[in-house]
Every structure is written in C-alpha cells, then in structure tokens.
Design a protein around this motif. Structure first.
Motif: not given
Ligand code: NAP
Length: 551
Positions: A54, A59, A63-65, A160, A191-192, A194, A199, A216, A355, A383, A503
C-alpha cells in the motif's frame, strides 16, 4: 504522519536475535510480537515508510478487494475499535493511513531502517546465524531471518521490443510516483488489464484526453458496489465479530468453498443466485455456488453469466466481444473487482486494442506499434504486474547451509515446507511464502497466522536453548507434492496466471499458493508435535545484548 526516512544514518552492525525484512502488514506485526517477547530485532524496509504493497501501489483507483472491516488486524481489539474505515472497500490512501496509524500507535519506526534493501544473506553454520547485508552497508548477524517481503512486491515490465525506448514519461502501477500524476490533456496508452489496470483505467479516462488500452487477456471483473460504511454496518460487524474470529482462527483456514450445491439446483436457481451475488458485488461472486473452481460446467455457467453482463454493459459490440474473457475458467486468474470498468468503454475518449488480434510489435520513442497500427502517446502506463511470490526473495542473494543458493534450490519452482520454511535454509522463515494460502486468502488473516506460528516457534526454540531449526527435505517434498495434488484437483492449472508463474517468460510453471483447506490446523499440529518435519538443534543460545538500532 512521521517520516521514517533515515537518510545519512550510520551503518548498522552487531549481533541480534532477528532481522525482519519488509515493513508492510507482515513485517509490522512481526516486529510488534518479537519486541513484546523481548527479542532484539531489526527491521529493514526499501520504502521510506511503512505500508508495503500500500506504500508502492498508489495509482489512481487503487483499492483493496477485501472489505475494509475484514482487512484489518485482529490481534488488537483496541486497535480494531479505534480505527474507523469509511468505505466498504478502502482506497489505498486510507489503507496507508491505517498502516501509519499502526506504526505510530505501536511505536514501530525506531525498529526499522527505511530506504534500505537487504541484498544478501548467508547462513553461518558454525554460529547458526544469518549474516545479513544491505545496500546501505549494514552487516548484521541474526539468529533468525524473517522475510516479510510480500507476494506482489517486484513490479515487472514485459520484455516487449523497445520497451524502454519511449521518450515520454512511463509509469508502472506497482511503483506509482508519490506526488501523483496529472494526465489532463494527454493521450495515454495503458498496457495490461489485470486488477491494477482494471482499477486504474476508469480513473485515467476521467482525466486524460484519450486513453488507449492494450489488452492481451480479457479478464473477469465483478463490480465492487462500493458504498460508504454506515454506523449500522459497523454495528453489524461487531455483532458478528466473534463468529468471524472463530472462523478465521478455526481449523479450516485456507481456501473455503460454498457448500451450496449447484448440481442440485435448476439453471434458473443458479442464475438467480449469480444475480444476487453480482448485486452484492466483489470477489465473493465466486462463492455463489460450491464447485465454481473445481467443476468446469458450473464454472462455465458463472463465466457465461459474467460475459452476459459485459455484453449488456458495453455498447459497442465489437469492443464488448473483445472484453469477454474466453481463454480461462473464471477465478483461475485472480478475479478483478472494479468500479465502472466496463462502462468506461462507452466513453468517447477510451479505445480498446485487442492484442490477441493485433499484438504489440514494439514500443517506439513516440508510442506503441501493433502489427496493424501506430499509436502516439504523451505518456505510457504499464499495468503489467509482478514477479509474484518468488521475485523479491530471489532478488536477494540468499545462501543457506553449505553455501547453497535459494535461486538454485528453487530453479524448478519454489519449494517450501508449509510455505513457512525452506529445506537447506535453516532459521529462515517466509511470511505467506509459496505453499501457503497467502494470495488465495485474506492476506491479513494469513499474515497473522504465520507471524503467530513463527513467533511461537522462536519462543519454543529460545525456551529449549536451541539455535537451529531446519525443514526436513522429505517433509518439504511431501508438502510440495500435496500442494500440487490439491491444485490439480481444481481448474487453476488451466490458466496462464501469475499464480502459475506464467506471466514471467522462463519462470517455472508451478501453482504456488496452497488451495487446500485445514491449513491452520496442519500448522498447529506440526507445532504441537514438537515441530514435526523440522530438525531442531543447538546447544546454548546466547542472547544478543548489543544495541544495534540506528540512532
Ligand atoms: P496482473 O494481474 O499480472 O496483470 C498484468 C496485466 O498485464 C495482464 O493483463 C497481462 O496480460 C498484461 N501483460 C503482461 N505482459 C504483457 C505483454 N507482454 N503484452 C501485453 N500485456 C501484457 O497484474 P496486476 O493487475 O498488477 O495485479 C496483480 C495482482 O495484484 C492481482 O492479481 C491481485 O492479486 C493484486 N492486486 C489486488 C488489487 C486489489 O486488491 N484490488 C489491486 C491490484 C492488484 P496477460 O493476462 O495476457 O498476461
């Protein structure tokens, strides 16, 4: 908030009972416990203050999920009652304020050397001590080395072509500038997609002139349905608190499941329940029916339900189709929890680039080139996630008994006994390490369980005047095989996820967290049996007396 910065401090040396690496929620609680039991202890933290994940992940939209009321330490009811969360899902600044509140309340900063990275640790077999060295020239001898380094703490940019050639500002969600970023009037590329991207993108879209999202793999995401917390929410929480504590401290800790039998229900009943859980929002959607994570038919129904919601939400049907996940069962990559993610694609200033259809060819000095098109940006956001669970540990040159290196021991994937200790690396403990429920559980609960187990173990060692605890290689092998067997009974291995190390190119494909139940009971049984699966040795434990704390 006090500033933990220790710029210009003299090097730390001497002998000590324990070194704790990391000052997130794991490290802070470990420091509280060790100090309370009279162990001499030194914490090291790369950031300039407490907070761990944290501290770094600032960014917009972070937030926490996990609902805030459950994302709090349970070890101090006084603390629990003193802290007032304002939202169902706390945003990063509030969680960081909580971490700072804990550091202040328990006066933890004097125990921690900030802006300091541990770079190496070598086990001295003659002394049963770790020689720990840092990038600030510190060199300490510690009986116990406790890695509270987090599971998602090494951000990574993908390999990349030209990835570092972009001339404008680039950012990674996992290492966001503390002063914030103003994207007003800018065209940005992200980019990304997740949890971090999902978020952040709606927040970027509100500010930037234009946002291009490079996706992607389409991801499943459930709305957070975040709300302010009311007095009644808090009262209700305290009413159920004893039951909650009984549950988290109960034997079953690990990956639970809803016993609701999907197969005994009609398709309409199943759909109705998916609707109910969707309405509540959050990652709990996966608990709508038992078996979502083990039975592909039930899983597909849940996935179809989410795909249907995406189709209903996103107006442009080509974009909607691209956003529908179709290459992995729901839940086998970390399910995302969002605020207006899919709705964001209805804005005129947001564009999705799929992508899978047109891969990125390269990052250029001015933007991104796909196989189909060239994009110019004023700023670029990665990201793109983390070298999860092992990256941070393996970035430290850890050498155990006989000079064996952790990176060699884990060349085929991480191996750890109970996710707590590694054979060949005596007196070293990993809080929420690979092979424990960690990222599949409420991290705060898992951190507390590990800290309490480790501290109990160290107290036992001290009481018995023992100086070395070493995980038995056979016990470790058996545990690792069990972790794998349990994972193989689920759908998890079907996804190219960071849980699997997929990943990171070249990282061994091993399902790293433990998804079985009864984990806490297993740990307690091991301890009660005199630390079964460990070898405990040593003659005389000499307490360190030197004060090694930096002035
Ligand atoms: P992530 O889940 O690993 O997502 C990284 C994204 O970058 C993926 O969409 C990935 O695509 C993409 N990517 C990676 N390499 C790429 C490449 N070469 N070209 C194009 N795209 C590429 O990382 P994250 O979003 O930071 O989340 C990591 C974890 O942190 C989460 O799963 C969660 O556990 C935790 N987290 C939690 C919260 C929360 O509590 N709400 C928030 C943020 C993060 P592929 O999927 O195709 O690889």
């Amino acid at each position: 908030m006090a500033d933990g910065s220790k710029m210009g401090r003299p090097p730390i040396g001497g002998e000590i009972d324990a070194v704790v690496v990391g000052a997130g929620f794991g490290g802070m609680y470990m420091l509280v416990k060790l100090r309370a039991l009279g162990f001499s202890v030194q914490g090291f933290e790369a950031g300039h203050d407490v907070g761990g994940t944290w501290y770094w992940n600032r960014y917009p939209g972070a937030r926490c999920d996990v609902p805030s009321l459950f994302y709090s330490y349970t070890w101090s009811e006084e603390l629990q009652k003193a802290w007032r969360w304002t939202e169902k899902y706390a945003a990063q600044p509030e969680i960081l304020r909580y971490a700072n509140h804990v550091a202040d309340r328990f006066d933890l900063r004097p125990l921690i050397a900030f802006e300091t990275r541990v770079v190496a640790a070598q086990f001295d077999e003659t002394a049963d001590r770790w020689r720990v060295t840092t990038d600030r020239g510190d060199e300490l001898l510690a009986r116990w080395l406790i890695m509270a380094t987090g599971c998602l703490s090494t951000p990574r940019k993908p390999p990349i072509s030209g990835v570092d050639s972009f001339q404008g500002p680039t950012y990674h969600t996992g290492a966001w500038p503390h002063e914030g970023v103003d994207f007003s009037g800018m065209r940005i590329g992200v980019i990304g997609t997740g949890s971090s991207g999902i978020q952040a993108i709606p927040q970027f879209a509100k500010q930037a002139e234009h946002v291009t999202v490079f996706q992607r793999t389409a991801n499943y995401s459930v709305p957070a349905n975040n709300t302010p917390l009311t007095e009644k929410d808090i009262e209700d929480f305290w009413k159920m608190y004893p039951a909650y504590i009984a549950m988290v401290k109960g034997p079953g800790m690990g990956f639970g499941g809803n016993p609701a039998n999907a197969l005994a229900a009609t398709p309409q009943e199943r759909r109705q329940r998916f609707e109910e859980y969707w309405g509540v929002g959050g990652a709990g959607f996966l608990a709508a029916w038992g078996g979502i994570i083990t039975d592909i038919d039930i899983n597909t129904e849940a996935a179809d339900f989410v795909r249907g919601k995406i189709g209903e939400t996103v107006m442009d049907q080509k974009t909607a189709e691209s956003l529908k996940p179709n290459d992995h069962p729901i839940g086998t990559k970390r399910i995302c929890v969002d605020i207006d993610y899919f709705q964001t694609y209805n804005r005129p200033n947001v564009r999705l680039v799929n992508l899978k259809e047109t891969p990125i060819a390269e990052v250029t000095p001015t933007g991104v080139r796909t196989t189909d098109e060239t994009f110019a940006f004023d700023a670029l956001v990665f990201a793109t996630g983390f070298d999860a669970m092992t990256g941070t540990l393996l970035a430290i040159d850890i050498q155990g008994a006989g000079g064996a290196k952790l990176k060699d021991a884990w060349a085929e994937g991480p191996k750890a006994y109970l996710g707590l200790a590694v054979a060949g690396f005596p007196n070293l403990f990993t809080i929420t390490g690979p092979g424990s429920p960690s990222v599949l559980s409420n991290m705060i609960n898992s951190i507390e369980q590990h800290v309490e187990w480790i501290v109990g173990c160290l107290d036992h060692m001290r009481g018995q005047r023992l100086t070395r605890i070493a995980a038995d290689p056979d016990a470790q092998e058996a545990w690792v095989a069990h972790v794998r067997r349990v994972a193989d009974k689920t759908l998890f291995p079907r996804a190219a996820s960071w849980y699997m190390g997929a990943n990171i190119p070249g990282k061994p494909r091993v399902f790293m967290p433990y998804i079985g139940s009864g984990y806490r009971q297993k740990c307690e049984t091991v301890a009660a049996a005199g630390y079964e699966g460990f070898a405990l040795t040593g003659a005389a434990l000499t307490r360190a007396t030197e004060d090694v704390h930096a002035p």
